[in-house]
Each structure stands twice: as structure tokens, then as C-alpha cells.
Write a protein that holds these residues in place. Structure first.
Motif, PDB file in Angstrom:
ATOM      1  N   GLY A 152       9.659  53.081  74.289  1.00 29.56           N
ATOM      2  CA  GLY A 152      10.384  52.429  73.304  1.00 29.56           C
ATOM      3  C   GLY A 152      11.809  52.034  73.841  1.00 29.56           C
ATOM      4  N   PHE A 153      12.045  51.011  73.856  1.00 33.73           N
ATOM      5  CA  PHE A 153      13.155  50.359  73.989  1.00 33.73           C
ATOM      6  C   PHE A 153      14.296  50.581  72.932  1.00 33.73           C
ATOM      7  N   VAL A 154      14.891  51.565  72.827  1.00 35.21           N
ATOM      8  CA  VAL A 154      15.521  51.815  71.512  1.00 35.21           C
ATOM      9  C   VAL A 154      17.178  51.439  71.713  1.00 35.21           C
ATOM     10  N   PRO A 155      17.779  50.809  70.992  1.00 34.85           N
ATOM     11  CA  PRO A 155      19.083  50.417  70.568  1.00 34.85           C
ATOM     12  C   PRO A 155      19.822  51.775  69.997  1.00 34.85           C
ATOM     13  N   ALA A 156      21.332  51.726  70.157  1.00 39.48           N
ATOM     14  CA  ALA A 156      21.850  52.731  69.792  1.00 39.48           C
ATOM     15  C   ALA A 156      21.825  53.121  68.060  1.00 39.48           C
ATOM     16  N   ALA A 157      21.680  51.849  67.304  1.00 40.92           N
ATOM     17  CA  ALA A 157      21.582  51.917  65.908  1.00 40.92           C
ATOM     18  C   ALA A 157      20.296  52.941  65.438  1.00 40.92           C
ATOM     19  N   ALA A 158      19.360  52.643  66.207  1.00 41.79           N
ATOM     20  CA  ALA A 158      18.167  53.238  65.764  1.00 41.79           C
ATOM     21  C   ALA A 158      18.020  54.585  66.136  1.00 41.79           C
ATOM     22  N   ALA A 159      18.712  55.028  67.282  1.00 39.45           N
ATOM     23  CA  ALA A 159      18.653  56.207  67.736  1.00 39.45           C
ATOM     24  C   ALA A 159      19.742  57.192  66.990  1.00 39.45           C
ATOM     25  N   VAL A 160      20.936  56.630  66.673  1.00 34.12           N
ATOM     26  CA  VAL A 160      21.994  57.691  65.985  1.00 34.12           C
ATOM     27  C   VAL A 160      22.386  57.238  64.632  1.00 34.12           C
ATOM     28  N   LEU A 161      22.404  55.964  64.354  1.00 38.54           N
ATOM     29  CA  LEU A 161      22.800  55.275  62.883  1.00 38.54           C
ATOM     30  C   LEU A 161      21.868  55.534  61.806  1.00 38.54           C
ATOM     31  N   THR A 162      20.619  55.214  62.313  1.00 39.25           N
ATOM     32  CA  THR A 162      19.489  55.224  61.172  1.00 39.25           C
ATOM     33  C   THR A 162      19.105  56.626  60.476  1.00 39.25           C
ATOM     34  N   PRO A 163      19.079  57.482  61.409  1.00 42.25           N
ATOM     35  CA  PRO A 163      18.927  59.039  61.206  1.00 42.25           C
ATOM     36  C   PRO A 163      19.977  59.365  59.865  1.00 42.25           C
ATOM     37  N   LEU A 164      21.086  58.666  59.978  1.00 37.09           N
ATOM     38  CA  LEU A 164      22.363  59.361  59.297  1.00 37.09           C
ATOM     39  C   LEU A 164      22.369  58.373  57.874  1.00 37.09           C
ATOM     40  N   LEU A 165      21.848  57.239  58.176  1.00 39.76           N
ATOM     41  CA  LEU A 165      21.909  56.315  56.768  1.00 39.76           C
ATOM     42  C   LEU A 165      20.826  56.139  56.006  1.00 39.76           C
ATOM     43  N   TYR A 166      19.647  56.634  56.555  1.00 44.46           N
ATOM     44  CA  TYR A 166      18.548  56.687  55.480  1.00 44.46           C
ATOM     45  C   TYR A 166      18.137  58.167  55.104  1.00 44.46           C
ATOM     46  N   LYS A 167      17.775  58.138  53.877  1.00 42.33           N
ATOM     47  CA  LYS A 167      17.272  59.395  53.200  1.00 42.33           C
ATOM     48  C   LYS A 167      16.068  59.836  54.031  1.00 42.33           C
ATOM     49  N   GLN A 168      15.097  59.063  54.358  1.00 33.78           N
ATOM     50  CA  GLN A 168      13.863  59.394  54.870  1.00 33.78           C
ATOM     51  C   GLN A 168      13.392  58.314  56.014  1.00 33.78           C
ATOM     52  N   GLN A 196      26.760  60.675  71.237  1.00 36.46           N
ATOM     53  CA  GLN A 196      26.780  59.727  70.444  1.00 36.46           C
ATOM     54  C   GLN A 196      26.451  60.129  68.902  1.00 36.46           C
ATOM     55  N   GLN A 197      25.494  61.192  68.861  1.00 39.24           N
ATOM     56  CA  GLN A 197      25.136  61.528  67.592  1.00 39.24           C
ATOM     57  C   GLN A 197      26.268  62.087  66.861  1.00 39.24           C
ATOM     58  N   ALA A 198      26.938  62.888  67.765  1.00 37.72           N
ATOM     59  CA  ALA A 198      28.351  63.585  67.121  1.00 37.72           C
ATOM     60  C   ALA A 198      29.273  62.687  66.717  1.00 37.72           C
ATOM     61  N   VAL A 199      29.604  61.731  67.459  1.00 37.98           N
ATOM     62  CA  VAL A 199      30.559  60.729  67.121  1.00 37.98           C
ATOM     63  C   VAL A 199      30.268  60.165  65.812  1.00 37.98           C
ATOM     64  N   TRP A 200      28.968  59.443  65.803  1.00 41.16           N
ATOM     65  CA  TRP A 200      28.663  58.700  64.604  1.00 41.16           C
ATOM     66  C   TRP A 200      28.593  59.483  63.483  1.00 41.16           C
ATOM     67  N   LYS A 201      27.939  60.953  63.475  1.00 47.07           N
ATOM     68  CA  LYS A 201      27.841  61.566  62.309  1.00 47.07           C
ATOM     69  C   LYS A 201      29.235  61.950  61.857  1.00 47.07           C
ATOM     70  N   ASN A 202      30.361  62.084  62.701  1.00 47.16           N
ATOM     71  CA  ASN A 202      31.586  62.285  62.253  1.00 47.16           C
ATOM     72  C   ASN A 202      32.108  61.023  61.551  1.00 47.16           C
ATOM     73  N   THR A 203      31.878  60.001  62.119  1.00 43.14           N
ATOM     74  CA  THR A 203      32.257  58.581  61.567  1.00 43.14           C
ATOM     75  C   THR A 203      31.892  58.361  60.093  1.00 43.14           C
ATOM     76  N   VAL A 204      30.501  58.537  59.955  1.00 44.00           N
ATOM     77  CA  VAL A 204      29.953  58.308  58.676  1.00 44.00           C
ATOM     78  C   VAL A 204      30.344  59.415  57.733  1.00 44.00           C
ATOM     79  N   GLN A 205      30.798  60.498  58.038  1.00 42.74           N
ATOM     80  CA  GLN A 205      31.158  61.401  57.237  1.00 42.74           C
ATOM     81  C   GLN A 205      32.752  61.233  56.810  1.00 42.74           C
TER      82      GLN A 205
END
Length: 331
Positions: A99-115, A315-324
Motif C-alpha cells: 500500500g502506498f499510504v499517506p499520513a492522513a490514512a495512517a494516523v488521522l483516519t483511525p482517530l476521526l472515524y468511529k469505524q 506521528q500517531q502520538a502527535v496527532w492523537k494529542n492534537t485531536v484531543q
């Protein structure tokens, strides 16, 4: 005597298990040496023509030459990249799907979507980083705002009146704008648009005070004087854009990066992962490819699969903190 015989059987079982493990390792090594023997599918969770797709096709073309096998791009767009990422997660772990994966799909989508329908830590493994994609903060060319410091002062003087054209709600550029306002202690009035072109046009038309986006979407307008670049979001100034300061020069520690990387389904043989990683790192030393990537605002990121894993966790930690901090609720 029975205990001795039992120990003997146990020893034989241990020896058999050890021998099997060695044999399996040798088989995997042999497969990695001959891999690939058929075309490789590269899933891109965004539509044709989008930035991830353009970069992916550059990489796929060069891997095809390096491997002597076709590496074909399969676009699977959809909300947050979920269709493509879930397809990658469910694919056979045989080395013939990446998979050619951009940051949004790897670290943001899991935080911004319930499923989100996939788990980055469970379902896929990091293979190789390709590059980082910093963003640029811009205002109209006629704006009185000439720096990040000016932007902060204006935002504090007129809280909530600076229209921020966000290229799609929940995107990296959108959240970068929210992070910038928070770091600078001012307020923006965020207006989500249906993608980058619409947000850019809003600034060009004077309907918005600023936008933040990837460099390729903005640099032509900056060079033409239609937009003014206030800063880039990388830790250091960028090659070819040395006159544009970083946000961190005004707001120490500020950093926000998009990035691209290859992932594979969990269980993909280690030797194949190592082979792909080594080949990607070699490609990133090719001056022509580096130049093409720079034109797209992407800067090579070398390293092992383990390096990529550590980077993703950070990156997961950074964006999780940002979303929170921004109190964004999953949809």
C-alpha cells in the motif's frame, strides 16, 4: 527410565522445531531472492490524480524497472482512505500487495472515524518511508499580513474573523491550521472546502484570509505574486524555498508534515519487507527521482522498516494529542 525417555522425546521435539524454524527461514530467504516472480499490486487509497497517486506512480514505475515485474497502481478512494486501507489489511501477506499510504490514512483516519475498518498496528506493517511533504501557510498577495507574527497579531486583535480556507475537514492541512492558531494563541474562523482547489481559489478570490496546503498546490501562485508565503511547516527551510521561513522560527517547536510510505499486510515475509525497503532506499538516491519528487513538494526520507515504525508511532502520538486538544469527535 520413563523420565529419561520422556526427556529424550522432548529433546527430539525441540530439535525438530528448531530444524523446522531454520528450514522455514531458508525457504523465506530463497523466496525473497527470487521475489517477485509476478506483478505486484500497489494500493493507493486516494483517487487518480491526487497527490498520493501521482507520487505512487513515480515510485511504481521505477520499482517495475528494478524488479523486472510490473508494479501496477490500484486506486481505491473513499472516506478517509478507508476502502483502500481495509483492502490492504485484508490482502494476502505474500509480498505481492503493498500500500502506498499517506499520513492522513495512517494516523488521522483511525482517530476521526468511529469505524475505520482497519487497525494500523494490527493489520499492516511498515515497509519503507518514501518522503515527507511539508505544507505552506499563504495569504493573498495583496494582504497586509506579511509574517506568522503578523497573522498572530491580527488573529488576536480580531478573534474569529480571519477566514481560514481549510482543504477538506479533518485533513492534515485543516488540522495544521488549527494547530497553528492554538500555538500562536489566536483564533481563526475555519471554513471547510471540498478539496484543495476550492480552498486555493477562495484565497485567490479574496474570500479567505489564508489557507494551508501542500507546496505544489500553492507555489505557482506564490511565484506569480498572487499569494504570499508566510512560512513552511517543516523543521528547517526547504531547498528552493530558502527565503520562506519556517513556522518554528516564530513559534518554536511547531512542526506539521504530511508523508508517504509503503506498508504491507501483516505477515508479509520479513526478507521481502527488507528487499522492498532496500530497493526504495536505493531509489531515493536517484537524482532524477529526487528532483521529480521535489517538484511535487516531497522530500526523500531514508531508513529501515524499524525506523519507519518508530516514526509512525511518534506521528500517531502527535496527532492523537492534537485531536484531543481540539476536541474533535470521531464521525
Amino acid at each position: 527410565m520413563q523420565r529419561i525417555m520422556a526427556l529424550g522425546r522432548h529433546g527430539r521435539l525441540l530439535a525438530w522445531a528448531a530444524g523446522f524454524a531454520v528450514a522455514l527461514s531458508l525457504i523465506q530467504d530463497a523466496r525473497a531472492q527470487t521475489w517477485p516472480v509476478k506483478p505486484v499490486r500497489m494500493i493507493v487509497p486516494f483517487p487518480p490524480g491526487a497527490a498520493p497517486d501521482v507520487v505512487a506512480r513515480l515510485v511504481a514505475d521505477r520499482l517495475s524497472h528494478a524488479w523486472g515485474q510490473s508494479v501496477y497502481v490500484e486506486n481505491k478512494p473513499g472516506a478517509g482512505g478507508i476502502p483502500g486501507m481495509s483492502t490492504l489489511a485484508r490482502s494476502a501477506a505474500d509480498g505481492y500487495t503493498v500500500g502506498f499510504v499517506p499520513a492522513a490514512a495512517a494516523v488521522l483516519t483511525p482517530l476521526l472515524y468511529k469505524q475505520p475498518q482497519y487497525d494500523v498496528d494490527r493489520d499492516i506493517v511498515p515497509v519503507a518511508a518514501v518522503g515527507t511533504s511539508p505544507m505552506m501557510v499563504v495569504v493573498p498577495g495583496t494582504s497586509a499580513i506579511r509574517s506568522v507574527a503578523d497573522l498572530a497579531r491580527e488573529g488576536k486583535a480580531r478573534p474569529g474573523t480571519l477566514n481560514f480556507a481549510a482543504a477538506q475537514a479533518g485533513s492534515v492541512p485543516h488540522l495544521t491550521g488549527e494547530m497553528l492558531a492554538r500555538a500562536g494563541g489566536f483564533q481563526l474562523f475555519t471554513v471547510p472546502y471540498a478539496g484543495s482547489p476550492a480552498a486555493v481559489n477562495a484565497v485567490l478570490a479574496g474570500e479567505a484570509a489564508l489557507t494551508i496546503d501542500g507546496i505544489p498546490a500553492l507555489v505557482q501562485h506564490v511565484k506569480a505574486g498572487k499569494m504570499r508565503a508566510l512560512a513552511v511547516t517543516s523543521p528547517q527551510r526547504l531547498p528552493g524555498l530558502e527565503s520562506v521561513p519556517t513556522v518554528a522560527e516564530t513559534l518554536p517547536g511547531f512542526e506539521s508534515l504530511g508523508w508517504f510510505a509503503l506498508f504491507a499486510p501483516t505477515g508479509t515475509p520479513g526478507p521481502v519487507v527488507e528487499r522492498i525497503n532496500a530497493d526504495i532506499n536505493r531509489l531515493l538516491d536517484d537524482k532524477e527521482l529526487v528532483s521529480r519528487l521535489a517538484d511535487l513538494g516531497v522530500y526523500p526520507m531514508h531508513g529501515s522498516a524499524a525506523d519507519l515504525q518508530a516514526f509512525v508511532r511518534g506521528q500517531q502520538a502527535v496527532w492523537k494529542n492534537t485531536v484531543q486538544e481540539l476536541a474533535i469527535q470521531p464521525q
